[in-house]
Write a protein that holds these residues in place. Structure first.
Motif, PDB file in Angstrom:
ATOM      1  N   PHE A  79       0.824  -1.207   0.000  1.00 32.27           N
ATOM      2  CA  PHE A  79       0.000   0.000   0.000  1.00 32.27           C
ATOM      3  C   PHE A  79       0.857   1.255   0.000  1.00 32.27           C
ATOM      4  O   PHE A  79       0.609   2.194  -0.775  1.00 32.27           O
ATOM      5  N   ASP A  80       1.861   1.309   0.880  1.00 31.39           N
ATOM      6  CA  ASP A  80       2.692   2.509   0.992  1.00 31.39           C
ATOM      7  C   ASP A  80       3.499   2.757  -0.279  1.00 31.39           C
ATOM      8  O   ASP A  80       3.688   3.908  -0.687  1.00 31.39           O
ATOM      9  N   ILE A  81       3.962   1.675  -0.923  1.00 27.96           N
ATOM     10  CA  ILE A  81       4.710   1.835  -2.177  1.00 27.96           C
ATOM     11  C   ILE A  81       3.795   2.336  -3.284  1.00 27.96           C
ATOM     12  O   ILE A  81       4.135   3.274  -4.015  1.00 27.96           O
TER      13      ILE A  81
ATOM     14  N   SER B  45      -3.131  -6.861 -10.271  1.00 29.24           N
ATOM     15  CA  SER B  45      -4.562  -7.033  -9.984  1.00 29.24           C
ATOM     16  C   SER B  45      -5.138  -5.843  -9.225  1.00 29.24           C
ATOM     17  O   SER B  45      -6.241  -5.387  -9.527  1.00 29.24           O
ATOM     18  N   VAL B  46      -4.396  -5.316  -8.253  1.00 30.27           N
ATOM     19  CA  VAL B  46      -4.920  -4.174  -7.490  1.00 30.27           C
ATOM     20  C   VAL B  46      -4.877  -2.890  -8.317  1.00 30.27           C
ATOM     21  O   VAL B  46      -5.693  -1.983  -8.113  1.00 30.27           O
ATOM     22  N   LEU B  47      -3.929  -2.815  -9.268  1.00 34.54           N
ATOM     23  CA  LEU B  47      -3.848  -1.633 -10.127  1.00 34.54           C
ATOM     24  C   LEU B  47      -4.754  -1.749 -11.352  1.00 34.54           C
ATOM     25  O   LEU B  47      -4.988  -0.764 -12.051  1.00 34.54           O
TER      26      LEU B  47
ATOM     27  N   ALA C 230      -3.712  -5.540   1.759  1.00 39.67           N
ATOM     28  CA  ALA C 230      -3.893  -4.114   1.429  1.00 39.67           C
ATOM     29  C   ALA C 230      -4.814  -3.891   0.236  1.00 39.67           C
ATOM     30  O   ALA C 230      -4.975  -2.757  -0.216  1.00 39.67           O
ATOM     31  N   THR C 231      -5.458  -4.933  -0.260  1.00 40.59           N
ATOM     32  CA  THR C 231      -6.243  -4.829  -1.497  1.00 40.59           C
ATOM     33  C   THR C 231      -7.298  -3.738  -1.426  1.00 40.59           C
ATOM     34  O   THR C 231      -7.391  -2.876  -2.321  1.00 40.59           O
ATOM     35  N   ASN C 232      -8.108  -3.750  -0.380  1.00 44.80           N
ATOM     36  CA  ASN C 232      -9.228  -2.804  -0.288  1.00 44.80           C
ATOM     37  C   ASN C 232      -8.758  -1.360  -0.154  1.00 44.80           C
ATOM     38  O   ASN C 232      -9.303  -0.460  -0.806  1.00 44.80           O
ATOM     39  N   VAL C 233      -7.732  -1.131   0.678  1.00 44.95           N
ATOM     40  CA  VAL C 233      -7.266   0.252   0.869  1.00 44.95           C
ATOM     41  C   VAL C 233      -6.585   0.783  -0.395  1.00 44.95           C
ATOM     42  O   VAL C 233      -6.658   1.982  -0.685  1.00 44.95           O
ATOM     43  N   ILE C 234      -5.938  -0.101  -1.148  1.00 44.40           N
ATOM     44  CA  ILE C 234      -5.329   0.342  -2.421  1.00 44.40           C
ATOM     45  C   ILE C 234      -6.421   0.726  -3.412  1.00 44.40           C
ATOM     46  O   ILE C 234      -6.309   1.748  -4.105  1.00 44.40           O
TER      47      ILE C 234
END
Length: 369
Positions: free
Chosen positions: A178-180, A216-218, A358-362
């Motif tokens: 998430f932070d990256i 996937s998250v992006l 971190a999927t949801n917060v990203i």
């Protein structure tokens, strides 16, 4: 504070930031003080003593009786020096790990609970056997378990399966994704995050799971570079790479993000960046949890000047020299707030399950953008 937080299930919080982790420890302490709206420091004073023959000891300056103690150590901090027989020596991973054991010995069983936080897991690249060789990471984890450590916290372990070496001690493998990602999309204002403009690249088959997660998250595609090695030769402990072969869709005109757990010399990144530029990519970005720069930064600067690499993102979970932090091509991702949140939760015996994925917060972050 709410009623739950007013009850200290695990004892008063105490943070022992060893010499290798002083700066990160001070930042974590600052964030916890802010969270709790308190002035007192949670850092426990320590003294790392070195004798002229190279022997050492750790001395605690404060009482730790009944405290919930968190030992912070950066085993990758090569900047710490000491004098031995008149020569200046740089501390290596073995000496840092020995200081963790010395600290546990100095505690002498007086703490209510001991948690060891090694952001860079000791000997993590020696995670499995391929013949007559040592298995340092597993031995180290078992040693900490025997010394009475209740929990071990690390980041992006080279092979999380190494936790199977210990059965009675909690092992938490956290990720800075998430932070990256937040730092990446915040700093690169011209970046377009969609399937037509961005692709995530895995530098080898071992990093493919990480690349698939980022993609996937992006919401973008993923590509892979396969390392062909010369298995008849060993150089610096590993088989040299003969060639990088690309598998994936056309990257022409796209920005690419290469993701990995660590950058050592950077040679793999350089080779891949050159291959990508031959395929007419727009910008090459690199994201890694740990950046060692074992052979210096001159080549990174050269590749930046020539427009081959646009930016490198890495965390402050291991030592990064000041001149690298200030380089135009480098962006440091500060993980102190995240770690302070984890410590605060654990001290109050609260679940950290929501911080393991971190999927949801990203996705929330990308929707805001």
């Amino acid at each position: 504070m709410n009623n739950i937080e007013n009850t200290l299930f695990n004892g008063e919080l105490g943070i022992i930031a060893l010499q290798s982790c002083k700066e990160l420890g001070e930042k974590i302490n600052y964030h916890i003080k802010e969270k709790r709206n308190e002035e007192k420091s949670y850092l426990i004073e320590t003294e790392d003593i070195r004798f002229s023959n190279g022997e050492g000891k750790v001395k605690l300056g404060d009482s730790i009786r009944g405290k919930d103690v968190y030992i912070l150590c950066d085993v990758g901090n090569y900047s710490i020096q000491y004098k031995m027989f008149g020569f200046m020596n740089h501390m290596g991973p073995d000496e840092h790990f020995q200081d963790i054991k010395r600290t546990i010995s100095a505690i002498r069983g007086k703490a209510s609970r001991i948690t060891v936080i090694m952001p860079l897991l000791y000997a993590s690249r020696q995670h499995r056997r391929k013949g007559r060789e040592s298995l340092d990471c597993a031995m180290a984890l078992q040693e900490l378990e025997r010394l009475g450590v209740h929990e071990i916290i690390t980041f992006d372990a080279h092979d999380p399966n190494v936790q199977n070496a210990i059965t009675l001690t909690s092992f938490e493998n956290l990720y800075p994704t998430f932070d990256i990602v937040k730092s990446f999309i915040t700093n690169e204002e011209e970046l377009e995050i969609n399937k037509d403009k961005l692709i995530v690249i895995s530098p080898d088959t071992g990093a493919m799971d990480r690349a698939i997660y980022y993609s996937s998250v992006l919401g973008v595609d993923v590509g892979l570079f396969y390392k062909r090695r010369d298995h008849s030769t060993i150089v610096n402990g590993k088989n040299p790479i003969v060639e990088h072969e690309y598998m994936g869709r056309d990257v022409s005109g796209c920005d690419v993000l290469i993701v990995d757990d660590m950058i050592a010399s950077g040679e793999s990144v350089f080779d891949i960046a050159i291959e990508l530029k031959k395929r007419n990519v727009k910008n090459v970005y690199v994201a890694a949890t740990f950046a060692f720069f074992t052979e210096g930064i001159e080549k990174f600067q050269k590749f930046y000047n020539e427009g081959i690499i646009k930016r490198v993102y890495s965390t402050n979970l291991t030592y990064i020299p000041q001149h690298v932090r200030e380089a135009e091509w480098f962006r440091e991702v500060d993980m102190s707030f995240f770690i302070s949140t984890i410590l605060n939760k654990l001290n109050y015996d609260q679940s950290i399950a929501s911080y393991l994925d971190a999927t949801n917060v990203i996705k929330e972050l990308l929707n805001k953008e």
